[in-house]
Design a protein around this motif. Sequence first.
Motif, PDB file in Angstrom:
ATOM      1  N   MET A  23       0.849  -1.196   0.000  1.00 30.34           N
ATOM      2  CA  MET A  23       0.000   0.000   0.000  1.00 30.34           C
ATOM      3  C   MET A  23       0.887   1.250   0.000  1.00 30.34           C
ATOM      4  SD  MET A  23      -3.288   0.955   0.222  1.00 30.34           S
ATOM      5  CE  MET A  23      -4.134  -0.420   1.003  1.00 30.34           C
ATOM      6  N   ASP A  24       0.610   2.164  -0.926  1.00 31.39           N
ATOM      7  CA  ASP A  24       1.371   3.407  -0.967  1.00 31.39           C
ATOM      8  C   ASP A  24       0.865   4.423   0.053  1.00 31.39           C
ATOM      9  OD1 ASP A  24       3.097   2.655  -3.119  1.00 31.39           O
ATOM     10  OD2 ASP A  24       1.440   2.993  -4.507  1.00 31.39           O
ATOM     11  N   VAL A  25      -0.448   4.648   0.069  1.00 35.90           N
ATOM     12  CA  VAL A  25      -1.027   5.732   0.866  1.00 35.90           C
ATOM     13  C   VAL A  25      -2.299   5.264   1.542  1.00 35.90           C
ATOM     14  CG1 VAL A  25      -1.889   8.116   0.837  1.00 35.90           C
ATOM     15  CG2 VAL A  25      -0.128   7.410  -0.809  1.00 35.90           C
ATOM     16  N   VAL A  26      -2.486   5.682   2.784  1.00 39.24           N
ATOM     17  CA  VAL A  26      -3.754   5.526   3.489  1.00 39.24           C
ATOM     18  C   VAL A  26      -4.241   6.914   3.869  1.00 39.24           C
ATOM     19  CG1 VAL A  26      -4.879   4.722   5.599  1.00 39.24           C
ATOM     20  CG2 VAL A  26      -3.306   3.218   4.389  1.00 39.24           C
ATOM     21  N   THR A  27      -5.539   7.155   3.689  1.00 40.53           N
ATOM     22  CA  THR A  27      -6.126   8.426   4.085  1.00 40.53           C
ATOM     23  C   THR A  27      -7.408   8.174   4.861  1.00 40.53           C
ATOM     24  OG1 THR A  27      -6.781  10.624   3.296  1.00 40.53           O
ATOM     25  CG2 THR A  27      -7.422   8.739   1.936  1.00 40.53           C
ATOM     26  N   ILE A  28      -7.795   9.134   5.689  1.00 41.51           N
ATOM     27  CA  ILE A  28      -8.921   8.968   6.614  1.00 41.51           C
ATOM     28  C   ILE A  28      -9.814  10.202   6.540  1.00 41.51           C
ATOM     29  CG2 ILE A  28      -9.593   8.638   9.030  1.00 41.51           C
ATOM     30  CD1 ILE A  28      -6.662   7.645   9.487  1.00 41.51           C
ATOM     31  N   GLY A  29     -11.123  10.008   6.321  1.00 42.36           N
ATOM     32  CA  GLY A  29     -11.998  11.170   6.319  1.00 42.36           C
ATOM     33  C   GLY A  29     -13.379  10.874   5.768  1.00 42.36           C
ATOM     34  N   GLU A  30     -14.202  11.911   5.773  1.00 42.35           N
ATOM     35  CA  GLU A  30     -15.604  11.785   5.367  1.00 42.35           C
ATOM     36  C   GLU A  30     -15.791  12.074   3.889  1.00 42.35           C
ATOM     37  OE1 GLU A  30     -19.774  12.951   7.317  1.00 42.35           O
ATOM     38  OE2 GLU A  30     -18.501  14.699   6.976  1.00 42.35           O
ATOM     39  N   SER A  31     -16.590  11.241   3.238  1.00 42.53           N
ATOM     40  CA  SER A  31     -17.071  11.546   1.898  1.00 42.53           C
ATOM     41  C   SER A  31     -18.582  11.661   1.956  1.00 42.53           C
ATOM     42  CB  SER A  31     -16.658  10.453   0.903  1.00 42.53           C
ATOM     43  OG  SER A  31     -16.885  10.879  -0.416  1.00 42.53           O
ATOM     44  N   MET A  32     -19.124  12.557   1.126  1.00 42.82           N
ATOM     45  CA  MET A  32     -20.554  12.864   1.150  1.00 42.82           C
ATOM     46  C   MET A  32     -21.137  12.755  -0.248  1.00 42.82           C
ATOM     47  SD  MET A  32     -20.056  16.287   3.458  1.00 42.82           S
ATOM     48  CE  MET A  32     -18.577  16.657   2.503  1.00 42.82           C
ATOM     49  N   VAL A  33     -22.447  12.624  -0.326  1.00 44.18           N
ATOM     50  CA  VAL A  33     -23.128  12.703  -1.606  1.00 44.18           C
ATOM     51  C   VAL A  33     -23.297  14.177  -1.952  1.00 44.18           C
ATOM     52  CG1 VAL A  33     -25.263  12.243  -2.857  1.00 44.18           C
ATOM     53  CG2 VAL A  33     -24.311  10.504  -1.348  1.00 44.18           C
ATOM     54  N   LEU A  34     -22.902  14.527  -3.168  1.00 44.78           N
ATOM     55  CA  LEU A  34     -22.952  15.912  -3.637  1.00 44.78           C
ATOM     56  C   LEU A  34     -24.077  16.078  -4.654  1.00 44.78           C
ATOM     57  CD1 LEU A  34     -21.938  18.787  -4.248  1.00 44.78           C
ATOM     58  CD2 LEU A  34     -20.190  17.763  -5.713  1.00 44.78           C
ATOM     59  N   PHE A  35     -24.946  17.058  -4.394  1.00 47.49           N
ATOM     60  CA  PHE A  35     -26.010  17.397  -5.334  1.00 47.49           C
ATOM     61  C   PHE A  35     -25.718  18.772  -5.931  1.00 47.49           C
ATOM     62  CE2 PHE A  35     -28.062  14.368  -2.480  1.00 47.49           C
ATOM     63  CZ  PHE A  35     -28.695  13.524  -3.389  1.00 47.49           C
ATOM     64  N   THR A  36     -25.706  18.839  -7.254  1.00 47.70           N
ATOM     65  CA  THR A  36     -25.437  20.073  -7.977  1.00 47.70           C
ATOM     66  C   THR A  36     -26.570  20.335  -8.959  1.00 47.70           C
ATOM     67  OG1 THR A  36     -23.078  19.565  -7.864  1.00 47.70           O
ATOM     68  CG2 THR A  36     -23.738  21.329  -9.353  1.00 47.70           C
ATOM     69  N   PRO A  37     -27.130  21.553  -9.004  1.00 50.32           N
ATOM     70  CA  PRO A  37     -28.197  21.838  -9.974  1.00 50.32           C
ATOM     71  C   PRO A  37     -27.724  21.564 -11.403  1.00 50.32           C
ATOM     72  CG  PRO A  37     -27.996  23.619  -8.384  1.00 50.32           C
ATOM     73  CD  PRO A  37     -26.809  22.716  -8.170  1.00 50.32           C
ATOM     74  N   ASP A  38     -28.629  21.088 -12.244  1.00 44.88           N
ATOM     75  CA  ASP A  38     -28.243  20.825 -13.629  1.00 44.88           C
ATOM     76  C   ASP A  38     -28.309  22.073 -14.495  1.00 44.88           C
ATOM     77  OD1 ASP A  38     -30.947  21.179 -13.950  1.00 44.88           O
ATOM     78  OD2 ASP A  38     -31.330  19.234 -14.888  1.00 44.88           O
ATOM     79  N   SER A  39     -28.644  23.198 -13.872  1.00 46.42           N
ATOM     80  CA  SER A  39     -28.642  24.480 -14.579  1.00 46.42           C
ATOM     81  C   SER A  39     -28.029  25.536 -13.674  1.00 46.42           C
ATOM     82  CB  SER A  39     -30.056  24.895 -14.980  1.00 46.42           C
ATOM     83  OG  SER A  39     -30.872  25.037 -13.823  1.00 46.42           O
ATOM     84  N   ILE A  40     -27.601  26.638 -14.262  1.00 48.53           N
ATOM     85  CA  ILE A  40     -26.990  27.719 -13.495  1.00 48.53           C
ATOM     86  C   ILE A  40     -28.074  28.538 -12.817  1.00 48.53           C
ATOM     87  CG2 ILE A  40     -25.564  29.797 -13.624  1.00 48.53           C
ATOM     88  CD1 ILE A  40     -24.182  28.485 -16.040  1.00 48.53           C
ATOM     89  N   SER A  41     -28.155  28.409 -11.506  1.00 40.63           N
ATOM     90  CA  SER A  41     -29.157  29.140 -10.731  1.00 40.63           C
ATOM     91  C   SER A  41     -28.841  28.970  -9.260  1.00 40.63           C
ATOM     92  CB  SER A  41     -30.571  28.625 -11.028  1.00 40.63           C
ATOM     93  OG  SER A  41     -30.731  27.303 -10.537  1.00 40.63           O
ATOM     94  N   SER A  42     -29.479  29.771  -8.428  1.00 44.01           N
ATOM     95  CA  SER A  42     -29.352  29.578  -6.991  1.00 44.01           C
ATOM     96  C   SER A  42     -30.135  28.334  -6.596  1.00 44.01           C
ATOM     97  CB  SER A  42     -29.897  30.797  -6.242  1.00 44.01           C
ATOM     98  OG  SER A  42     -31.312  30.856  -6.358  1.00 44.01           O
ATOM     99  N   LYS A  76       0.988  -1.212   6.829  1.00 46.64           N
ATOM    100  CA  LYS A  76       1.299  -1.661   5.472  1.00 46.64           C
ATOM    101  C   LYS A  76       1.647  -0.511   4.536  1.00 46.64           C
ATOM    102  CE  LYS A  76      -1.933  -5.575   5.745  1.00 46.64           C
ATOM    103  NZ  LYS A  76      -3.201  -6.120   5.189  1.00 46.64           N
ATOM    104  N   ALA A  77       1.292   0.738   4.923  1.00 44.60           N
ATOM    105  CA  ALA A  77       1.429   1.880   4.014  1.00 44.60           C
ATOM    106  C   ALA A  77       2.785   2.560   4.163  1.00 44.60           C
ATOM    107  CB  ALA A  77       0.309   2.881   4.278  1.00 44.60           C
ATOM    108  N   LYS A  78       3.092   3.398   3.179  1.00 44.97           N
ATOM    109  CA  LYS A  78       4.292   4.234   3.220  1.00 44.97           C
ATOM    110  C   LYS A  78       3.962   5.653   3.655  1.00 44.97           C
ATOM    111  CE  LYS A  78       6.049   1.599  -0.720  1.00 44.97           C
ATOM    112  NZ  LYS A  78       6.336   1.652  -2.190  1.00 44.97           N
ATOM    113  N   TYR A  79       2.751   6.110   3.324  1.00 47.08           N
ATOM    114  CA  TYR A  79       2.339   7.479   3.621  1.00 47.08           C
ATOM    115  C   TYR A  79       0.959   7.472   4.277  1.00 47.08           C
ATOM    116  CZ  TYR A  79       6.013   8.846   0.310  1.00 47.08           C
ATOM    117  OH  TYR A  79       7.199   9.013  -0.340  1.00 47.08           O
ATOM    118  N   LEU A  80       0.778   8.370   5.240  1.00 44.77           N
ATOM    119  CA  LEU A  80      -0.540   8.647   5.815  1.00 44.77           C
ATOM    120  C   LEU A  80      -0.919  10.061   5.418  1.00 44.77           C
ATOM    121  CD1 LEU A  80      -2.961   8.031   7.748  1.00 44.77           C
ATOM    122  CD2 LEU A  80      -1.579   9.091   9.570  1.00 44.77           C
TER     123      LEU A  80
END
Length: 312
Positions: A1-20, A125-129
């Motif tokens: 393993m080269d790298v291990v990282t730790i953190g939150e991922s979320m579902v991202l919702f983006t409008p399909d058109s340019i608007s607020s 097992k990793a080289k980088y955190l």
Amino acid sequence: MDVVTIGESMVLFTPDSISSLTFASKFDKTIGGAESNVAIALARLGHQVGWISNLGHDDFGIYIRNMIRGEGVDTSQVKFLEDYPTAVFFKERKMVGEPQVFYYRKNSAASQMTPKDIDESYIAKAKYLHITGITPALSPTCLDTVMHSIKLAKKHGLTIIFDPNIRLKLWSKEEATPVLRDIANKCDIVLPGIDEGELLTGKIEPEAMAREFLQHDTSVVIVKLGKKGAYYATVEESGYVEGIQLEQVVDPIGAGDGFAAGFISGLISGIPISEAVHRANTVASYALTVPGDAEGYPYSHQIDPNYKEVQR
């Protein structure tokens, strides 16, 4: 393993058109999260990387796991929690300027991470955190988890890379500054943006910021300067690396994570620091050209015509 990282991922919702968001009625669904962004970018560059997190035992959690796993990232350490949801966030689409982002992550599954969620043998097992300043802001137990991971990384000789990634929507400057400075002091490589460097050191110039960070365990400092590029410093050398000039920036979000991935990729490849910073700028520039967090990250053959896939 080269790298291990730790953190939150979320579902991202983006409008399909340019608007607020007030007037948006249809949304595209993708994922986003600083650490998983870095993991995806590194996997696309041909490296072995693992992502540790908690997700809700819900459709969004399964979607995130599957998306990240599908990019070639090891997700074997991801846990699904029954009683806490997967976080979501919304990002405006604008013609110019940085879009507003709205997070719904309070009491999320990832915020429930504890040191018990970190498997020491997996870290070893990793080289980088790779860690960021977002995870410790999620909850006291997440802070404990980050500090525990640093302790394990030091025990097993990993190089620890810290991107402050300060999110003042999660905590105040007064709360964030001493905690993130303490984390930075324990890490081998620190990657602040220019504003983050000022907040954490009280200095304005990149050279002065680097000197502050280098007084402790840190051996390499890279100060990100946006379109101007970056300043790097070690005890032995320092210098500026120009940024990649683009005719148009489509979406700036995710560029900093691409920068981190490009730099880490350079370290893994064993190239000089100045060349690693150039690779970082290159990967970041790809992220700026398309909407979304991780969609624009390049593959190795796109940034290195001489690249040959390593047989593992």
